[in-house]
Write a protein that holds these residues in place. Structure first.
Motif, PDB file in Angstrom:
ATOM      1  N   ALA A   8      -9.219  -0.450   7.616  1.00  0.00           N
ATOM      2  CA  ALA A   8      -8.817  -0.464   9.020  1.00  0.00           C
ATOM      3  C   ALA A   8      -9.474  -1.613   9.792  1.00  0.00           C
ATOM      4  CB  ALA A   8      -9.170   0.869   9.679  1.00  0.00           C
ATOM      5  N   PHE A  24     -11.100   3.613   3.744  1.00  0.00           N
ATOM      6  CA  PHE A  24     -10.118   3.452   4.812  1.00  0.00           C
ATOM      7  C   PHE A  24     -10.737   2.827   6.059  1.00  0.00           C
ATOM      8  CE2 PHE A  24      -7.598   6.618   2.387  1.00  0.00           C
ATOM      9  CZ  PHE A  24      -6.463   5.841   2.231  1.00  0.00           C
ATOM     10  N   THR A  29      -6.836   6.520  11.366  1.00  0.00           N
ATOM     11  CA  THR A  29      -6.797   7.989  11.447  1.00  0.00           C
ATOM     12  C   THR A  29      -7.363   8.619  10.185  1.00  0.00           C
ATOM     13  OG1 THR A  29      -4.830   7.801  12.818  1.00  0.00           O
ATOM     14  CG2 THR A  29      -5.302   9.962  11.873  1.00  0.00           C
ATOM     15  N   LEU A  30      -6.942   8.114   9.035  1.00  0.00           N
ATOM     16  CA  LEU A  30      -7.476   8.640   7.775  1.00  0.00           C
ATOM     17  C   LEU A  30      -8.977   8.418   7.676  1.00  0.00           C
ATOM     18  CD1 LEU A  30      -4.735   7.588   5.218  1.00  0.00           C
ATOM     19  CD2 LEU A  30      -5.422   9.908   5.796  1.00  0.00           C
ATOM     20  N   SER A  56       0.836  -1.195   0.000  1.00  0.00           N
ATOM     21  CA  SER A  56       0.000   0.000   0.000  1.00  0.00           C
ATOM     22  C   SER A  56       0.878   1.255   0.000  1.00  0.00           C
ATOM     23  CB  SER A  56      -0.881  -0.003   1.251  1.00  0.00           C
ATOM     24  OG  SER A  56      -1.558   1.217   1.362  1.00  0.00           O
ATOM     25  N   THR A  67      -0.807   1.673   9.506  1.00  0.00           N
ATOM     26  CA  THR A  67      -1.106   2.308  10.796  1.00  0.00           C
ATOM     27  C   THR A  67      -1.890   3.605  10.636  1.00  0.00           C
ATOM     28  OG1 THR A  67       1.052   3.390  10.776  1.00  0.00           O
ATOM     29  CG2 THR A  67       0.886   1.292  11.944  1.00  0.00           C
ATOM     30  N   TRP A  68      -1.888   4.179   9.441  1.00  0.00           N
ATOM     31  CA  TRP A  68      -2.633   5.423   9.194  1.00  0.00           C
ATOM     32  C   TRP A  68      -4.090   5.179   8.841  1.00  0.00           C
ATOM     33  CZ3 TRP A  68       0.712   9.123   5.705  1.00  0.00           C
ATOM     34  CH2 TRP A  68       1.893   9.437   6.379  1.00  0.00           C
ATOM     35  N   TYR A  69      -4.498   3.955   8.547  1.00  0.00           N
ATOM     36  CA  TYR A  69      -5.859   3.683   8.093  1.00  0.00           C
ATOM     37  C   TYR A  69      -6.936   4.187   9.055  1.00  0.00           C
ATOM     38  CZ  TYR A  69      -4.037   0.610   4.379  1.00  0.00           C
ATOM     39  OH  TYR A  69      -3.403   0.099   3.285  1.00  0.00           O
ATOM     40  N   VAL A 119       0.013   3.902   1.376  1.00  0.00           N
ATOM     41  CA  VAL A 119      -0.273   4.520   2.671  1.00  0.00           C
ATOM     42  C   VAL A 119       0.043   3.489   3.755  1.00  0.00           C
ATOM     43  CG1 VAL A 119      -2.083   5.539   4.116  1.00  0.00           C
ATOM     44  CG2 VAL A 119      -2.115   5.895   1.650  1.00  0.00           C
ATOM     45  N   PRO A 120       0.800   3.872   4.785  1.00  0.00           N
ATOM     46  CA  PRO A 120       1.084   2.905   5.855  1.00  0.00           C
ATOM     47  C   PRO A 120      -0.195   2.403   6.532  1.00  0.00           C
ATOM     48  CG  PRO A 120       2.483   4.840   6.065  1.00  0.00           C
ATOM     49  CD  PRO A 120       1.485   5.137   4.986  1.00  0.00           C
TER      50      PRO A 120
END
Length: 78
Positions: free
Chosen positions: A73, A69, A19-20, A10, A15-17, A12-13
């Protein structure tokens, strides 16, 4: 023919899912609320099609990617 396949990752990391998801859904809901308030409070003669389309597109963008997201997540990989 003996080349190894590279794993798809991905951009996008992971761990950001969450939060995004939260921020994009919050922004989408705020823009959607402003759209509904605009529609309810303005008269038919004073409405702007460009403003309605722009607000709807922005809300759709943020709600769509926020939902994506949120699914990512929660472990539903689409």
């Amino acid at each position: 023919m003996g080349s190894k396949a590279a794993a798809i990752t991905s951009p996008v990391p992971v761990t950001w899912y969450p939060t995004l998801a939260i921020f994009m859904l919050a922004i989408g809901l705020i823009v959607s609320a402003s759209f509904f308030i605009y529609e309810a409070t303005s008269s038919r003669r004073n409405r702007s099609l460009a403003k309605e389309l722009t607000t709807g597109a922005v809300a759709s963008f943020f709600l769509g990617f926020g939902s994506l997201f949120m699914l990512l997540a929660s472990g539903v990989y689409v």
